[in-house]
Write a protein that holds these residues in place. Structure first.
Motif, PDB file in Angstrom:
ATOM      1  N   SER A  30       0.799  -1.221   0.000  1.00  0.00           N
ATOM      2  CA  SER A  30       0.000   0.000   0.000  1.00  0.00           C
ATOM      3  C   SER A  30       0.832   1.272   0.000  1.00  0.00           C
ATOM      4  CB  SER A  30      -0.936   0.005   1.205  1.00  0.00           C
ATOM      5  OG  SER A  30      -0.188  -0.038   2.397  1.00  0.00           O
ATOM      6  N   SER A  31       2.153   1.182  -0.008  1.00  0.00           N
ATOM      7  CA  SER A  31       2.992   2.378   0.069  1.00  0.00           C
ATOM      8  C   SER A  31       3.823   2.622  -1.180  1.00  0.00           C
ATOM      9  CB  SER A  31       3.946   2.259   1.268  1.00  0.00           C
ATOM     10  OG  SER A  31       3.234   2.089   2.451  1.00  0.00           O
ATOM     11  N   TYR A  32       3.413   2.052  -2.292  1.00  0.00           N
ATOM     12  CA  TYR A  32       4.223   2.136  -3.489  1.00  0.00           C
ATOM     13  C   TYR A  32       3.421   2.577  -4.695  1.00  0.00           C
ATOM     14  CZ  TYR A  32       8.138  -0.332  -1.315  1.00  0.00           C
ATOM     15  OH  TYR A  32       9.189  -0.673  -0.513  1.00  0.00           O
ATOM     16  N   CYS A  33       4.114   3.218  -5.607  1.00  0.00           N
ATOM     17  CA  CYS A  33       3.571   3.441  -6.937  1.00  0.00           C
ATOM     18  C   CYS A  33       3.902   2.197  -7.760  1.00  0.00           C
ATOM     19  CB  CYS A  33       4.193   4.669  -7.577  1.00  0.00           C
ATOM     20  SG  CYS A  33       3.667   4.927  -9.288  1.00  0.00           S
ATOM     21  N   THR A  69      -5.983  -0.794 -19.589  1.00  0.00           N
ATOM     22  CA  THR A  69      -6.465  -0.387 -18.274  1.00  0.00           C
ATOM     23  C   THR A  69      -5.600  -1.027 -17.196  1.00  0.00           C
ATOM     24  OG1 THR A  69      -8.737  -0.210 -19.091  1.00  0.00           O
ATOM     25  CG2 THR A  69      -8.415  -0.305 -16.699  1.00  0.00           C
ATOM     26  N   ILE A  70      -5.058  -0.197 -16.313  1.00  0.00           N
ATOM     27  CA  ILE A  70      -4.286  -0.705 -15.186  1.00  0.00           C
ATOM     28  C   ILE A  70      -5.207  -0.791 -13.980  1.00  0.00           C
ATOM     29  CG2 ILE A  70      -3.484   1.596 -14.486  1.00  0.00           C
ATOM     30  CD1 ILE A  70      -0.818   0.281 -13.678  1.00  0.00           C
ATOM     31  N   SER A  71      -5.073  -1.847 -13.203  1.00  0.00           N
ATOM     32  CA  SER A  71      -5.898  -2.014 -12.009  1.00  0.00           C
ATOM     33  C   SER A  71      -5.122  -2.835 -10.995  1.00  0.00           C
ATOM     34  CB  SER A  71      -7.232  -2.678 -12.346  1.00  0.00           C
ATOM     35  OG  SER A  71      -7.025  -3.993 -12.841  1.00  0.00           O
ATOM     36  N   GLN A  72      -5.682  -2.973  -9.816  1.00  0.00           N
ATOM     37  CA  GLN A  72      -4.996  -3.711  -8.764  1.00  0.00           C
ATOM     38  C   GLN A  72      -5.999  -4.356  -7.834  1.00  0.00           C
ATOM     39  OE1 GLN A  72      -2.682  -0.802  -6.579  1.00  0.00           O
ATOM     40  NE2 GLN A  72      -4.350   0.664  -6.600  1.00  0.00           N
ATOM     41  N   ASP A  73      -5.555  -5.415  -7.202  1.00  0.00           N
ATOM     42  CA  ASP A  73      -6.318  -6.072  -6.157  1.00  0.00           C
ATOM     43  C   ASP A  73      -5.426  -6.049  -4.921  1.00  0.00           C
ATOM     44  OD1 ASP A  73      -7.560  -7.768  -4.366  1.00  0.00           O
ATOM     45  OD2 ASP A  73      -8.214  -9.175  -5.907  1.00  0.00           O
ATOM     46  N   ASN A  74      -5.694  -5.104  -4.037  1.00  0.00           N
ATOM     47  CA  ASN A  74      -4.838  -4.940  -2.855  1.00  0.00           C
ATOM     48  C   ASN A  74      -4.922  -6.128  -1.906  1.00  0.00           C
ATOM     49  OD1 ASN A  74      -3.964  -2.502  -3.826  1.00  0.00           O
ATOM     50  ND2 ASN A  74      -5.361  -1.284  -2.577  1.00  0.00           N
ATOM     51  N   THR A  75      -6.032  -6.863  -1.944  1.00  0.00           N
ATOM     52  CA  THR A  75      -6.155  -8.036  -1.071  1.00  0.00           C
ATOM     53  C   THR A  75      -5.229  -9.150  -1.518  1.00  0.00           C
ATOM     54  OG1 THR A  75      -7.954  -9.013  -2.344  1.00  0.00           O
ATOM     55  CG2 THR A  75      -8.556  -7.447  -0.621  1.00  0.00           C
ATOM     56  N   LYS A  76      -4.863  -9.117  -2.803  1.00  0.00           N
ATOM     57  CA  LYS A  76      -3.982 -10.156  -3.344  1.00  0.00           C
ATOM     58  C   LYS A  76      -2.588  -9.613  -3.675  1.00  0.00           C
ATOM     59  CE  LYS A  76      -7.777 -12.699  -5.520  1.00  0.00           C
ATOM     60  NZ  LYS A  76      -8.318 -13.235  -6.787  1.00  0.00           N
ATOM     61  N   ASN A  77      -2.363  -8.321  -3.397  1.00  0.00           N
ATOM     62  CA  ASN A  77      -1.094  -7.682  -3.775  1.00  0.00           C
ATOM     63  C   ASN A  77      -0.766  -7.957  -5.237  1.00  0.00           C
ATOM     64  OD1 ASN A  77      -0.925  -6.795  -1.181  1.00  0.00           O
ATOM     65  ND2 ASN A  77       0.951  -7.889  -0.658  1.00  0.00           N
ATOM     66  N   THR A  78      -1.745  -7.761  -6.086  1.00  0.00           N
ATOM     67  CA  THR A  78      -1.575  -8.081  -7.498  1.00  0.00           C
ATOM     68  C   THR A  78      -1.960  -6.895  -8.365  1.00  0.00           C
ATOM     69  OG1 THR A  78      -2.006 -10.413  -7.082  1.00  0.00           O
ATOM     70  CG2 THR A  78      -2.199  -9.656  -9.349  1.00  0.00           C
ATOM     71  N   LEU A  79      -1.130  -6.651  -9.341  1.00  0.00           N
ATOM     72  CA  LEU A  79      -1.345  -5.581 -10.309  1.00  0.00           C
ATOM     73  C   LEU A  79      -1.745  -6.209 -11.644  1.00  0.00           C
ATOM     74  CD1 LEU A  79      -0.835  -2.428 -10.788  1.00  0.00           C
ATOM     75  CD2 LEU A  79       1.377  -3.159 -11.709  1.00  0.00           C
ATOM     76  N   TYR A  80      -2.633  -5.533 -12.384  1.00  0.00           N
ATOM     77  CA  TYR A  80      -3.096  -6.056 -13.661  1.00  0.00           C
ATOM     78  C   TYR A  80      -2.935  -5.019 -14.764  1.00  0.00           C
ATOM     79  CZ  TYR A  80      -5.462  -9.353 -10.554  1.00  0.00           C
ATOM     80  OH  TYR A  80      -5.737 -10.282  -9.579  1.00  0.00           O
ATOM     81  N   LEU A  81      -2.855  -5.523 -15.986  1.00  0.00           N
ATOM     82  CA  LEU A  81      -2.923  -4.654 -17.150  1.00  0.00           C
ATOM     83  C   LEU A  81      -3.826  -5.334 -18.176  1.00  0.00           C
ATOM     84  CD1 LEU A  81      -1.880  -2.012 -18.449  1.00  0.00           C
ATOM     85  CD2 LEU A  81      -0.175  -3.414 -19.646  1.00  0.00           C
ATOM     86  N   GLN A  82      -5.009  -4.778 -18.357  1.00  0.00           N
ATOM     87  CA  GLN A  82      -5.932  -5.273 -19.375  1.00  0.00           C
ATOM     88  C   GLN A  82      -5.614  -4.559 -20.683  1.00  0.00           C
ATOM     89  OE1 GLN A  82      -8.407  -7.702 -19.203  1.00  0.00           O
ATOM     90  NE2 GLN A  82      -8.527  -7.384 -21.431  1.00  0.00           N
ATOM     91  N   MET A  83      -5.300  -5.336 -21.685  1.00  0.00           N
ATOM     92  CA  MET A  83      -4.922  -4.775 -22.978  1.00  0.00           C
ATOM     93  C   MET A  83      -5.952  -5.185 -24.023  1.00  0.00           C
ATOM     94  SD  MET A  83      -0.810  -5.409 -22.876  1.00  0.00           S
ATOM     95  CE  MET A  83      -0.974  -7.188 -22.883  1.00  0.00           C
ATOM     96  N   ALA A  97       6.774  -2.846 -12.311  1.00  0.00           N
ATOM     97  CA  ALA A  97       7.767  -2.157 -11.506  1.00  0.00           C
ATOM     98  C   ALA A  97       7.107  -1.461 -10.326  1.00  0.00           C
ATOM     99  CB  ALA A  97       8.528  -1.144 -12.351  1.00  0.00           C
ATOM    100  N   ALA A  98       7.909  -1.195  -9.302  1.00  0.00           N
ATOM    101  CA  ALA A  98       7.418  -0.535  -8.093  1.00  0.00           C
ATOM    102  C   ALA A  98       8.379   0.559  -7.670  1.00  0.00           C
ATOM    103  CB  ALA A  98       7.249  -1.547  -6.968  1.00  0.00           C
ATOM    104  N   ALA A  99       7.823   1.624  -7.118  1.00  0.00           N
ATOM    105  CA  ALA A  99       8.634   2.735  -6.629  1.00  0.00           C
ATOM    106  C   ALA A  99       8.100   3.159  -5.273  1.00  0.00           C
ATOM    107  CB  ALA A  99       8.586   3.905  -7.601  1.00  0.00           C
ATOM    108  N   ARG A 100       8.981   3.231  -4.285  1.00  0.00           N
ATOM    109  CA  ARG A 100       8.569   3.640  -2.941  1.00  0.00           C
ATOM    110  C   ARG A 100       8.561   5.163  -2.880  1.00  0.00           C
ATOM    111  NH1 ARG A 100      10.911   1.475   2.878  1.00  0.00           N
ATOM    112  NH2 ARG A 100       9.227   2.325   4.143  1.00  0.00           N
ATOM    113  N   LEU A 101       7.452   5.724  -3.287  1.00  0.00           N
ATOM    114  CA  LEU A 101       7.280   7.170  -3.351  1.00  0.00           C
ATOM    115  C   LEU A 101       5.915   7.530  -2.777  1.00  0.00           C
ATOM    116  CD1 LEU A 101       8.531   7.685  -7.022  1.00  0.00           C
ATOM    117  CD2 LEU A 101       9.763   8.305  -4.927  1.00  0.00           C
TER     118      LEU A 101
END
Length: 126
Positions: A30-33, A69-83, A97-101
């Motif tokens: 929850s603390s990352y881009c 479309t970019i989306s995420q499921d924070n309960t699963k710590n998973t990032l998605y990209l629907q193309m 990728a992740a950035a602590r910002l």
């Protein structure tokens, strides 16, 4: 230790759809881009889309707006990209990728991201 693992890459005919996933572990999600990037042979890595974990603000490269479309499921710590509406020029290795910002930089800011997955190949033949 931050770990990112992409999956879902495939060869899809132009006009088709594909969904990429990125499983994140080893840190407080929850603390990352979070972002998706891509690199085609002979070209520089470029930003595709970003989203801040736990928020709805997104940013897209002009070349994919309205199709990806970019989306995420924070309960699963998973990032998605629907193309959707894939084009031959979307062919590339796609990276998570992740950035602590405290907030996401512009999607073009590739060097702002310090953690990277191994990539998953997306091919959309002519």
């Amino acid at each position: 230790q931050v770990q990112l693992q992409e999956s879902g890459g495939a060869s899809v005919q132009a006009g088709g759809s594909l969904r990429l996933s990125c499983a994140a572990s080893g840190y407080t999600y929850s603390s990352y881009c979070m972002g998706w990037f891509r690199q085609a042979p002979g070209k520089e890595r470029e930003g595709v889309a970003t989203i801040y974990s736990g928020r709805r603000n997104t940013d897209y490269a002009d070349s994919v707006k309205g199709r990806f479309t970019i989306s995420q499921d924070n309960t699963k710590n998973t990032l998605y990209l629907q193309m959707n509406s894939l084009k031959p020029e979307d062919t590339a290795m796609y990276y998570c990728a992740a950035a602590r910002l405290p907030l996401c930089p512009p999607v073009r800011a590739v060097t702002a991201f310090e953690y990277w997955g191994q990539g998953t190949q997306v091919t959309s033949p002519h």
